[in-house]
Design a protein around this motif. Sequence first.
Motif, PDB file in Angstrom:
ATOM      1  N   GLU A   1       0.835  -1.215   0.000  1.00  0.00           N
ATOM      2  CA  GLU A   1       0.000   0.000   0.000  1.00  0.00           C
ATOM      3  C   GLU A   1       0.863   1.255   0.000  1.00  0.00           C
ATOM      4  O   GLU A   1       0.542   2.241  -0.671  1.00  0.00           O
ATOM      5  CB  GLU A   1      -0.923  -0.043   1.234  1.00  0.00           C
ATOM      6  CG  GLU A   1      -1.917   1.089   1.309  1.00  0.00           C
ATOM      7  CD  GLU A   1      -2.929   1.043   0.183  1.00  0.00           C
ATOM      8  OE1 GLU A   1      -3.461   2.135  -0.191  1.00  0.00           O
ATOM      9  OE2 GLU A   1      -3.176  -0.032  -0.407  1.00  0.00           O
ATOM     10  N   LYS A   2       1.920   1.176   0.758  1.00  0.00           N
ATOM     11  CA  LYS A   2       2.815   2.344   0.806  1.00  0.00           C
ATOM     12  C   LYS A   2       3.419   2.596  -0.566  1.00  0.00           C
ATOM     13  O   LYS A   2       3.530   3.769  -1.015  1.00  0.00           O
ATOM     14  CB  LYS A   2       3.906   2.095   1.848  1.00  0.00           C
ATOM     15  CG  LYS A   2       4.826   3.261   2.043  1.00  0.00           C
ATOM     16  CD  LYS A   2       5.859   2.950   3.136  1.00  0.00           C
ATOM     17  CE  LYS A   2       6.806   4.130   3.321  1.00  0.00           C
ATOM     18  NZ  LYS A   2       7.825   3.850   4.340  1.00  0.00           N
ATOM     19  N   ALA A   3       3.826   1.576  -1.262  1.00  0.00           N
ATOM     20  CA  ALA A   3       4.418   1.747  -2.596  1.00  0.00           C
ATOM     21  C   ALA A   3       3.376   2.283  -3.581  1.00  0.00           C
ATOM     22  O   ALA A   3       3.672   3.090  -4.463  1.00  0.00           O
ATOM     23  CB  ALA A   3       5.001   0.437  -3.085  1.00  0.00           C
ATOM     24  N   ARG A   4       2.113   1.789  -3.396  1.00  0.00           N
ATOM     25  CA  ARG A   4       1.057   2.260  -4.302  1.00  0.00           C
ATOM     26  C   ARG A   4       0.807   3.758  -4.086  1.00  0.00           C
ATOM     27  O   ARG A   4       0.670   4.540  -5.036  1.00  0.00           O
ATOM     28  CB  ARG A   4      -0.223   1.453  -4.034  1.00  0.00           C
ATOM     29  CG  ARG A   4      -1.359   1.779  -5.026  1.00  0.00           C
ATOM     30  CD  ARG A   4      -2.584   0.978  -4.686  1.00  0.00           C
ATOM     31  NE  ARG A   4      -3.100   1.296  -3.394  1.00  0.00           N
ATOM     32  CZ  ARG A   4      -3.822   2.407  -3.117  1.00  0.00           C
ATOM     33  NH1 ARG A   4      -4.109   3.266  -4.073  1.00  0.00           N
ATOM     34  NH2 ARG A   4      -4.256   2.619  -1.879  1.00  0.00           N
ATOM     35  N   GLN A   5       0.759   4.183  -2.826  1.00  0.00           N
ATOM     36  CA  GLN A   5       0.521   5.600  -2.559  1.00  0.00           C
ATOM     37  C   GLN A   5       1.683   6.474  -3.081  1.00  0.00           C
ATOM     38  O   GLN A   5       1.463   7.568  -3.614  1.00  0.00           O
ATOM     39  CB  GLN A   5       0.347   5.812  -1.050  1.00  0.00           C
ATOM     40  CG  GLN A   5      -0.912   5.197  -0.499  1.00  0.00           C
ATOM     41  CD  GLN A   5      -1.009   5.385   1.000  1.00  0.00           C
ATOM     42  OE1 GLN A   5      -0.100   5.895   1.673  1.00  0.00           O
ATOM     43  NE2 GLN A   5      -2.139   4.873   1.576  1.00  0.00           N
ATOM     44  N   GLN A   6       2.860   5.915  -2.942  1.00  0.00           N
ATOM     45  CA  GLN A   6       4.024   6.659  -3.435  1.00  0.00           C
ATOM     46  C   GLN A   6       3.951   6.815  -4.951  1.00  0.00           C
ATOM     47  O   GLN A   6       4.267   7.873  -5.495  1.00  0.00           O
ATOM     48  CB  GLN A   6       5.313   5.929  -3.038  1.00  0.00           C
ATOM     49  CG  GLN A   6       6.598   6.688  -3.370  1.00  0.00           C
ATOM     50  CD  GLN A   6       6.787   7.939  -2.515  1.00  0.00           C
ATOM     51  OE1 GLN A   6       6.215   8.024  -1.399  1.00  0.00           O
ATOM     52  NE2 GLN A   6       7.538   8.904  -3.016  1.00  0.00           N
TER      53      GLN A   6
END
Length: 601
Positions: free
Chosen positions: A170-175
Amino acid sequence: MSWGIELWDQFDNLEKHTQWGIDILEKYIKFVKERTEIELSYAKQLRNLAKKYQPKKNSKEEEEYRYTACKAFLSTLNEMNDYAGQHEVISENMTSHITVELARYVQELKQERKSYFHDGRKAQQHIEICWKQLESSKRRFERDCKEADRAQQYFEKMDADINVTKADVEKARQQAQVRHQMAEDSRADYSSILQKFNHEQHEYYHTHIPNIFQKIQEMEERRILRIGESMKTYAEVDRQVIPIIGKCLDEIVKAAESIDQKNDSQLVIEAYKSGFEPPGDIEFEDYTQPMKRTVSDNSLSNSRGEGKPELKFGGKSKGKLWPFIKKNKPPPPPPASALPTAVPNGPQSPKQQKEPLSHRFNEFMTSKPKIHCFRSLKRGGAAPEDFSNLPPEQRRKKLQQKVDELNKEIQKEMDQRDAITKMKDVYLKNPQMGDPASLDHKLTEVSQNIEKLQLEAQKFEAWLAEVEGRLPARGDQARRQSGMYEAQNPTTVNNCAQDRESPDGSYTEEQSQESEVKVLATDFDDEFDDEEPLPAIGTCKALYTFEGQNEGTLSVLEGETLYVIEEDKGDGWTRIRRNEEEGYVPTSYVEVYLDKNAKDS
């Protein structure tokens, strides 16, 4: 044809060209300025040249400008001053109409050019700033796109990896979403800046630069037109003075045409005419008869031999050898260096060797008429008041000039007296304006001056009347020919002898009395120095007054007739007798008439 369209990319070359145009204008200004300096220098040299040859006041040169040729030359000098003035006008007009005006225009042109190129540089700087902003936006958009792409790849990698936790995915997607949003924002910003730049660039190349270059073109064309007008003015300044210079040259030609050679010749006659008659013929001296006595060759006015009456004398010879009796002759006169003025034709010392006749004649012909007479020599060389040291004609002119000057002074004093009298009348009528008695002294002084001047004028008028009475008729050419006059009067003494120049180059002031040679028969019984008096061998007539101051000399008056008792022996002295007085006189001062019978005996 417009620089803004045709030369939109030649900003630097236009800047160099306009600077070159200003340099050309300044070069032309320098050329005109040097031309004005040349005109001023030329005018100054012309004025100095004319001044150099102007006659000096109260000098001999001023008298020379009576002649028409000299007057024409003086007129030429005056016209040269006007000619020089026209060159000064050329210099002044070129300075005021060209140099000053162009110098002011150059300063304005420099300011105008500076402002135009300042606006051009400002527009150029603005488009460069826009270009930099565009480049920065482009690079930021490119960077954001690359960051978004890497974030997307990282998200896909994390999402495919089963070992990664859901939170990391999720963090990578938001980034990745954030990076994509930043890329979109950069893209929008880049697009906006690009549109703005394109608009600015269009305005720069199609509006700002063409307007600026058009103004520069107009400025340059005005400069070219102005330099052309200045060249026309340059020619007009010269053309304006051409009529005046032509008039100066016409006046010079007119002055040259006014030269009258006949008038100048007449002026020479009036300036140097002496009024004397030319000397008569010299008697032939026969050296074939050693015992025959001849007339001294020192006298240029001896008897002409023929046409003269023979003189008979009744003197007693008593058989004495009277021709060889010597009396005490006067001492030799002082040397010429001891006298204030040299007397070229004066009497010779008795001890001097007899000079050749040709030398004596040349000396007489070349002697100057303005040499002081014996009276002036006795006074120390000062010119006499009555101008008796001058020939008759020159003396008459000087006396006439003096009379005119005195009359002018008398008229001036009389005008002053009339003015004082009128002022005194005004004071009498209006006492508040002044005291009438205060003018009495001045009035008396002026009246005395008038009396003195009138007496002086009367004195010079008397001398003038004497000279005019002495001169022959000025238009009577027949009386001026000594040969014709002798032909008409063969038995009389030469009446023109008194008009000859005296041996010392002067003209004596005593008026001679014309007289005929008288035949005298007188017995001389009185002894002279305890010896029986010598018989007369002829007569002589005094041509000039001689004042005998040395022992053995005898004073004679002009026109006086005396007896000759001893002829000139070659020493320049002739022995004469008046009644019972005997003495020596210079041979050149008397005209001798020898008795032929006495000579033959």
